[in-house]
Design a protein around this motif. Sequence first.
Motif, PDB file in Angstrom:
ATOM      1  N   ARG A 160       0.812  -1.218   0.000  1.00  0.00           N
ATOM      2  CA  ARG A 160       0.000   0.000   0.000  1.00  0.00           C
ATOM      3  C   ARG A 160       0.844   1.266   0.000  1.00  0.00           C
ATOM      4  O   ARG A 160       2.000   1.251   0.398  1.00  0.00           O
ATOM      5  CB  ARG A 160      -0.957  -0.001   1.195  1.00  0.00           C
ATOM      6  N   LEU A 161       0.204   2.325  -0.496  1.00  0.00           N
ATOM      7  CA  LEU A 161       0.755   3.674  -0.362  1.00  0.00           C
ATOM      8  C   LEU A 161      -0.313   4.499   0.352  1.00  0.00           C
ATOM      9  O   LEU A 161      -1.514   4.293   0.121  1.00  0.00           O
ATOM     10  CB  LEU A 161       1.049   4.290  -1.739  1.00  0.00           C
ATOM     11  N   ASP A 162       0.140   5.439   1.187  1.00  0.00           N
ATOM     12  CA  ASP A 162      -0.821   6.274   1.918  1.00  0.00           C
ATOM     13  C   ASP A 162      -1.645   7.146   0.966  1.00  0.00           C
ATOM     14  O   ASP A 162      -1.248   7.379  -0.176  1.00  0.00           O
ATOM     15  CB  ASP A 162      -0.080   7.181   2.909  1.00  0.00           C
ATOM     16  N   TYR A 163      -2.746   7.660   1.501  1.00  0.00           N
ATOM     17  CA  TYR A 163      -3.696   8.475   0.733  1.00  0.00           C
ATOM     18  C   TYR A 163      -2.998   9.581  -0.061  1.00  0.00           C
ATOM     19  O   TYR A 163      -3.276   9.795  -1.230  1.00  0.00           O
ATOM     20  CB  TYR A 163      -4.685   9.081   1.739  1.00  0.00           C
ATOM     21  N   ASN A 164      -2.050  10.265   0.581  1.00  0.00           N
ATOM     22  CA  ASN A 164      -1.389  11.385  -0.111  1.00  0.00           C
ATOM     23  C   ASN A 164      -0.006  11.055  -0.659  1.00  0.00           C
ATOM     24  O   ASN A 164       0.710  11.938  -1.117  1.00  0.00           O
ATOM     25  CB  ASN A 164      -1.316  12.614   0.796  1.00  0.00           C
ATOM     26  N   THR A 165       0.373   9.791  -0.616  1.00  0.00           N
ATOM     27  CA  THR A 165       1.648   9.385  -1.235  1.00  0.00           C
ATOM     28  C   THR A 165       1.407   9.146  -2.719  1.00  0.00           C
ATOM     29  O   THR A 165       0.370   8.604  -3.106  1.00  0.00           O
ATOM     30  CB  THR A 165       2.181   8.090  -0.572  1.00  0.00           C
ATOM     31  N   THR A 166       2.383   9.561  -3.526  1.00  0.00           N
ATOM     32  CA  THR A 166       2.287   9.342  -4.970  1.00  0.00           C
ATOM     33  C   THR A 166       3.303   8.271  -5.388  1.00  0.00           C
ATOM     34  O   THR A 166       4.182   7.902  -4.618  1.00  0.00           O
ATOM     35  CB  THR A 166       2.617  10.655  -5.719  1.00  0.00           C
ATOM     36  N   GLU A 185      12.226   2.720  -3.479  1.00  0.00           N
ATOM     37  CA  GLU A 185      12.946   4.003  -3.476  1.00  0.00           C
ATOM     38  C   GLU A 185      11.952   5.163  -3.377  1.00  0.00           C
ATOM     39  O   GLU A 185      10.982   5.207  -4.133  1.00  0.00           O
ATOM     40  CB  GLU A 185      13.755   4.101  -4.773  1.00  0.00           C
ATOM     41  N   TYR A 186      12.213   6.053  -2.433  1.00  0.00           N
ATOM     42  CA  TYR A 186      11.282   7.169  -2.205  1.00  0.00           C
ATOM     43  C   TYR A 186      11.988   8.510  -2.301  1.00  0.00           C
ATOM     44  O   TYR A 186      13.136   8.643  -1.848  1.00  0.00           O
ATOM     45  CB  TYR A 186      10.685   7.099  -0.791  1.00  0.00           C
ATOM     46  N   GLU A 187      11.277   9.499  -2.819  1.00  0.00           N
ATOM     47  CA  GLU A 187      11.684  10.905  -2.703  1.00  0.00           C
ATOM     48  C   GLU A 187      10.872  11.475  -1.559  1.00  0.00           C
ATOM     49  O   GLU A 187       9.634  11.330  -1.549  1.00  0.00           O
ATOM     50  CB  GLU A 187      11.273  11.676  -3.950  1.00  0.00           C
ATOM     51  N   ASN A 195       3.519  -0.501   7.375  1.00  0.00           N
ATOM     52  CA  ASN A 195       2.674   0.663   7.137  1.00  0.00           C
ATOM     53  C   ASN A 195       3.337   1.942   7.629  1.00  0.00           C
ATOM     54  O   ASN A 195       3.881   1.963   8.737  1.00  0.00           O
ATOM     55  CB  ASN A 195       1.330   0.519   7.856  1.00  0.00           C
ATOM     56  N   HIS A 196       3.282   2.980   6.825  1.00  0.00           N
ATOM     57  CA  HIS A 196       3.822   4.315   7.150  1.00  0.00           C
ATOM     58  C   HIS A 196       5.321   4.260   7.478  1.00  0.00           C
ATOM     59  O   HIS A 196       5.810   5.044   8.284  1.00  0.00           O
ATOM     60  CB  HIS A 196       3.066   4.947   8.338  1.00  0.00           C
ATOM     61  N   PHE A 197       6.009   3.319   6.879  1.00  0.00           N
ATOM     62  CA  PHE A 197       7.407   3.083   7.255  1.00  0.00           C
ATOM     63  C   PHE A 197       8.270   4.337   7.152  1.00  0.00           C
ATOM     64  O   PHE A 197       9.010   4.679   8.077  1.00  0.00           O
ATOM     65  CB  PHE A 197       7.994   1.948   6.395  1.00  0.00           C
ATOM     66  N   VAL A 198       8.178   5.024   6.009  1.00  0.00           N
ATOM     67  CA  VAL A 198       9.057   6.181   5.796  1.00  0.00           C
ATOM     68  C   VAL A 198       8.703   7.292   6.794  1.00  0.00           C
ATOM     69  O   VAL A 198       9.586   7.890   7.421  1.00  0.00           O
ATOM     70  CB  VAL A 198       8.940   6.677   4.334  1.00  0.00           C
ATOM     71  N   LYS A 199       7.426   7.534   6.973  1.00  0.00           N
ATOM     72  CA  LYS A 199       7.005   8.591   7.910  1.00  0.00           C
ATOM     73  C   LYS A 199       7.441   8.254   9.336  1.00  0.00           C
ATOM     74  O   LYS A 199       7.876   9.126  10.090  1.00  0.00           O
ATOM     75  CB  LYS A 199       5.484   8.769   7.851  1.00  0.00           C
ATOM     76  N   LYS A 200       7.345   6.980   9.689  1.00  0.00           N
ATOM     77  CA  LYS A 200       7.745   6.574  11.044  1.00  0.00           C
ATOM     78  C   LYS A 200       9.250   6.708  11.237  1.00  0.00           C
ATOM     79  O   LYS A 200       9.710   7.099  12.313  1.00  0.00           O
ATOM     80  CB  LYS A 200       7.322   5.134  11.312  1.00  0.00           C
ATOM     81  N   LYS A 206       6.003  15.468   2.012  1.00  0.00           N
ATOM     82  CA  LYS A 206       5.667  14.963   0.677  1.00  0.00           C
ATOM     83  C   LYS A 206       6.372  13.633   0.486  1.00  0.00           C
ATOM     84  O   LYS A 206       7.549  13.507   0.886  1.00  0.00           O
ATOM     85  CB  LYS A 206       6.235  15.916  -0.373  1.00  0.00           C
ATOM     86  N   LEU A 207       5.700  12.684  -0.115  1.00  0.00           N
ATOM     87  CA  LEU A 207       6.314  11.365  -0.296  1.00  0.00           C
ATOM     88  C   LEU A 207       5.938  10.814  -1.666  1.00  0.00           C
ATOM     89  O   LEU A 207       4.752  10.773  -2.030  1.00  0.00           O
ATOM     90  CB  LEU A 207       5.822  10.435   0.823  1.00  0.00           C
ATOM     91  N   ASN A 208       6.954  10.432  -2.404  1.00  0.00           N
ATOM     92  CA  ASN A 208       6.740   9.895  -3.758  1.00  0.00           C
ATOM     93  C   ASN A 208       7.585   8.643  -3.920  1.00  0.00           C
ATOM     94  O   ASN A 208       8.793   8.675  -3.692  1.00  0.00           O
ATOM     95  CB  ASN A 208       7.170  10.948  -4.797  1.00  0.00           C
TER      96      ASN A 208
HETATM   97  N1  URA Z   1       5.975   4.885   3.882  1.00  0.00           N
HETATM   98  C1  URA Z   1       5.032   5.768   4.296  1.00  0.00           C
HETATM   99  O1  URA Z   1       5.152   6.349   5.362  1.00  0.00           O
HETATM  100  N2  URA Z   1       3.965   5.966   3.509  1.00  0.00           N
HETATM  101  C2  URA Z   1       3.803   5.381   2.299  1.00  0.00           C
HETATM  102  O2  URA Z   1       2.814   5.625   1.614  1.00  0.00           O
HETATM  103  C3  URA Z   1       4.806   4.484   1.884  1.00  0.00           C
HETATM  104  C4  URA Z   1       5.883   4.254   2.686  1.00  0.00           C
END
Ligand code: URA
Length: 242
Positions: A108-114, A139-141, A191-196, A207-209
């Motif tokens: 999954r990707l979050d609601y506002n992640t592209t 890979e994320y920006e 879930n929400h790995f990058v934000k966490k 912003k997350l892409n």
């Molecule tokens: N990590 C996040 O926090 N959000 C995403 O949508 C994907 C990875």
Amino acid sequence: MKPERMTMLIRLNRYIANSGITSRRKSEEFILQGRVSVNNKVVTDLAYKVDDEKDRVMVDEEKIHPKKHLYFLLNKPKGVVTTTDDEKQRKTVVDLIKTKERIYPVGRLDYNTTGVLLLTNDGEFSNLLTHPGNKIPREYEVKIDNPLAEEDRIKLLKGVSLDGRNAVFIKVFINDSSRKNVKVVAVEGRNHFVKKMFGALGYTVLKLNRKKFAGVKADIPLGAYRKLTRIEVEGIYKQYAK
Ligand code: URA
């Protein structure tokens, strides 16, 4: 855009299991017992691969009909939920793809992640890409609220504690002099790995892409989708299937 015709070379046991008549393990037994033919020749080699469009496979002299698998890449826009059905009636990623088949998102990707989201009706493909042990690169920006301190960049690589477990990015690059635009590579999909991860060090992700998932790039405009090529699907199976 005319969808590409997808033909794939797949292991005979997987092809038989896809038809729903039995499991992959039982399919192997059928092959060894000489009950399976391909283009009218009995095949007892477990490593044999068939072309899913052209080859005629029979089990106990009856032609089998495997389910057609579909694989899509969506460049997910903001404001869309990664689910097949939303109880709040919001637009879902599946609504963006025109197909009569039931497909579902891989992870999954979050609601506002592209960014890159794969969708399929192939359960094995989905399991392969979501199983934590397979360490699929993502890979994320990322745009964060404050400049990323060098010591925090190192911490993200060495490990921070998330929900009681150590977690890392395998790469962290600073993209510009503001140090607020960062590229990271993760090999886990909690879930929400990058934000966490950033949150654990006091940063907020603005912003997350997702630029790439399992080597597949977002090479189409936001909101657009395309079928994965045969080479992309086979490449993923080759690289990650044990
Ligand atoms: N990590 C996040 O926090 N959000 C995403 O949508 C994907 C990875």
